[in-house]
Design a protein around this motif. Structure first.
Motif, mmCIF file in Angstrom:
data_model
loop_
_atom_site.group_PDB
_atom_site.id
_atom_site.type_symbol
_atom_site.label_atom_id
_atom_site.label_comp_id
_atom_site.label_asym_id
_atom_site.label_seq_id
_atom_site.Cartn_x
_atom_site.Cartn_y
_atom_site.Cartn_z
ATOM 1 N N TRP A 121 34.176 33.481 35.203
ATOM 2 C CA TRP A 121 35.011 32.320 34.900
ATOM 3 C C TRP A 121 34.310 31.364 33.935
ATOM 4 C CZ3 TRP A 121 39.825 33.085 35.728
ATOM 5 C CH2 TRP A 121 40.730 32.042 35.604
ATOM 6 N N ASN A 140 35.610 30.246 30.169
ATOM 7 C CA ASN A 140 35.756 28.833 29.816
ATOM 8 C C ASN A 140 34.903 28.434 28.622
ATOM 9 O OD1 ASN A 140 37.362 26.928 31.929
ATOM 10 N ND2 ASN A 140 36.591 28.749 32.960
ATOM 11 N N GLY A 153 35.618 31.293 44.181
ATOM 12 C CA GLY A 153 36.742 30.550 43.605
ATOM 13 C C GLY A 153 36.883 29.172 44.206
ATOM 14 N N THR A 154 36.687 29.075 45.528
ATOM 15 C CA THR A 154 36.778 27.783 46.206
ATOM 16 C C THR A 154 35.665 26.842 45.753
ATOM 17 O OG1 THR A 154 37.731 28.854 48.157
ATOM 18 C CG2 THR A 154 36.842 26.643 48.455
ATOM 19 N N ALA A 205 36.245 25.381 42.340
ATOM 20 C CA ALA A 205 37.231 24.303 42.384
ATOM 21 C C ALA A 205 36.656 23.025 42.998
ATOM 22 C CB ALA A 205 38.458 24.758 43.173
ATOM 23 N N LYS A 207 44.260 35.453 33.677
ATOM 24 C CA LYS A 207 44.201 34.257 32.820
ATOM 25 C C LYS A 207 45.202 34.308 31.673
ATOM 26 C CE LYS A 207 40.969 31.173 30.453
ATOM 27 N NZ LYS A 207 41.377 30.016 31.280
ATOM 28 N N ALA A 239 48.635 33.419 33.494
ATOM 29 C CA ALA A 239 48.219 32.020 33.336
ATOM 30 C C ALA A 239 47.676 31.452 34.639
ATOM 31 C CB ALA A 239 49.390 31.175 32.818
ATOM 32 N N GLY A 240 46.873 32.270 35.325
ATOM 33 C CA GLY A 240 46.342 31.875 36.626
ATOM 34 C C GLY A 240 45.038 31.117 36.520
ATOM 35 N N SER A 241 44.491 30.759 37.694
ATOM 36 C CA SER A 241 43.253 29.989 37.785
ATOM 37 C C SER A 241 42.163 30.849 38.404
ATOM 38 C CB SER A 241 43.482 28.750 38.651
ATOM 39 O OG SER A 241 43.811 29.146 39.977
ATOM 40 N N ALA A 242 41.002 30.226 38.657
ATOM 41 C CA ALA A 242 39.913 30.931 39.330
ATOM 42 C C ALA A 242 40.330 31.365 40.729
ATOM 43 C CB ALA A 242 38.674 30.031 39.401
ATOM 44 N N VAL A 243 41.187 30.578 41.362
ATOM 45 C CA VAL A 243 41.678 30.923 42.701
ATOM 46 C C VAL A 243 42.562 32.172 42.628
ATOM 47 C CG1 VAL A 243 43.067 30.138 44.661
ATOM 48 C CG2 VAL A 243 41.535 28.542 43.501
ATOM 49 N N SER A 244 43.339 32.297 41.560
ATOM 50 C CA SER A 244 44.182 33.490 41.383
ATOM 51 C C SER A 244 43.323 34.739 41.221
ATOM 52 C CB SER A 244 45.078 33.323 40.146
ATOM 53 O OG SER A 244 45.908 32.194 40.256
#
Length: 411
Positions: free
Chosen positions: A43, A47, A168-169, A172, A255, A259-264
């Motif tokens: 991730w 970024n 992932g948690t 965030a 991604k 279009a997801g996030s690190a949690v996805s």
């Protein structure tokens, strides 16, 4: 008869075997710690740069030193205390992650830092893989190996559950410094657990061979082992069409497509861990006598499911398919590793495990670079996965007549 009776008396149940339990504990922290690091590194790279070619390089630079040094790792595993190798592998990874934390806190982290770190992790893998897989048969009896391998895999496969979920948690909540700090602590604990393993070292023969002689002896032994040759040739081509698309494809699809996030991404990777854990549990209680048919049929199913992954409509559909794919992967991998361990002289285990890994994954770096290059050229990662899944299915169908695999009987 007396000798047989004495051997049976010496056989210790798996969970009363102190050394094996310590190995399990070490794997319980080492593998999740690595996955916490991995999701953070993936991730972070996504970024830092929008160029997905660099993301593919993250896997490529780890695969190259791993591939080159695996044979060396096998030679050392047959000469040096395997416990010592595992300790330095986990401890060195902890130190490297600690350096990365410092770079993040000082706002100095760059693309090349992640690539160098990935390469150094690949070197560590080259020594830890043959040490781990040649250590297990020295701790257990032959008829305990499938169960023991299943528990090691079970412990290891908790990592794709705990690792991505925790990673992932933490990204965030605490950012990248937090996620890598946790990975550092887990790998440090793993290295400490390994220290307490006590293994009796076998007496070396009076005639000491040079590393080159040992290497030639290993290749000569492998050439006579037709089972090794059959498995390696099949794995060589399977890895070309599987390793790159799955490793690079999951984060890129999450991604760029969803279009997801690190949690996805953590959700997808956690589902893979759940599936792998389920497969390991299944094989811990289901002892296969003739695993060949199960392995080949599972390969066919794996190819079909992999193609379907490329057609996923959302994160949850992809997570379910990935979980099923992970179950099938365990049903393939655990019996194959057990077959190789049972059919190999213990003095040759390190070399055979490293040679198997080296040759069978020889095209993995090629897979990474081809996949990342195709993506950079604008080819859809989803279609890459669909096509590769079809090819894997065809390879599996071709091996239906592979008698060396189909006719092998586990002890």
């Amino acid at each position: 008869m007396d000798t047989v009776a004495k051997q049976e008396e010496l056989k210790i149940p798996i969970f009363k075997n102190r050394n094996f339990v310590l190995l399990l504990i070490s794997a319980l922290f080492s593998s999740p710690g690595y996955f916490v690091y991995l999701i953070g590194a993936e991730w972070l790279m996504l970024n830092i740069t929008d160029n997905r070619f660099y993301f593919g390089l993250l896997f490529f630079v780890a695969a190259i030193p791993r591939l080159i040094l695996l044979v060396v790792g096998g030679l050392i595993a047959d000469r040096v205390n395997k416990r010592t190798i595992l300790f330095w592998s986990d401890f060195s990874r902890a130190v490297l992650i600690g350096i990365l934390v410092i770079l993040i806190l000082t706002d100095l982290v760059a693309i090349w830092h992640l690539l160098v770190l990935s390469g150094l992790f690949g070197i560590s893998d080259a020594f830890s893989y043959p040490a781990m897989n040649s250590l297990i048969p020295t701790l257990l009896k032959d008829d305990q190996l499938q169960r023991g391998n299943s528990f090691i895999q079970m412990t290891s496969q908790i990592s794709p559950i705990l690792g991505p979920a925790l990673g992932g948690t933490l990204i965030a909540l605490l950012g990248f410094a937090g996620v890598f700090s946790v990975a550092f602590g887990m790998l440090l604990i793993a290295s400490i657990a390994v220290i307490f393993i006590r293994v009796k070292l076998e007496k070396q023969e009076e005639e000491k061979h040079t590393p080159l002689t040992d290497l030639k002896e290993g290749f000569h032994y492998a050439r006579k082992n037709e089972l090794v040759i059959s498995v390696v040739v099949m794995a060589l081509f399977l890895n070309l069409f599987f390793s790159g698309p799955i490793a690079i494809g999951m984060p890129v699809i999450v991604k760029d497509v969803f279009a997801g996030s690190a949690v996805s991404l953590a959700t997808i990777q956690t589902s893979m861990g759940i599936g792998a854990l389920a497969g390991a549990i299944l094989l811990a209680s289901w002892k296969l006598k003739k695993p060949g048919k199960v392995v080949i049929s599972s390969l066919i199913s794996l190819g079909i499911v992999f193609s379907t992954v490329g057609l996923s409509a959302n994160v949850w559909m992809m997570a379910g398919l990935v979980a099923l794919m992970a179950v099938l992967t365990q049903i393939i991998n655990i019996p194959i590793i057990t077959m190789l361990q049972q059919s190999t002289d213990k003095k040759m285990l390190g070399r055979m495990m490293s040679m198997f890994m080296t040759v069978s994954t020889g095209l993995t770096p090629v897979s990474y670079i081809i996949t990342s290059s195709l993506i950079a050229l604008g080819v859809s990662i989803q279609w890459i996965i669909v096509v590769c899944g079809i090819i894997i299915t065809l390879i599996a169908v071709y091996n239906i007549r592979n008698k060396k695999i189909l006719e092998y009987q586990l002890v």
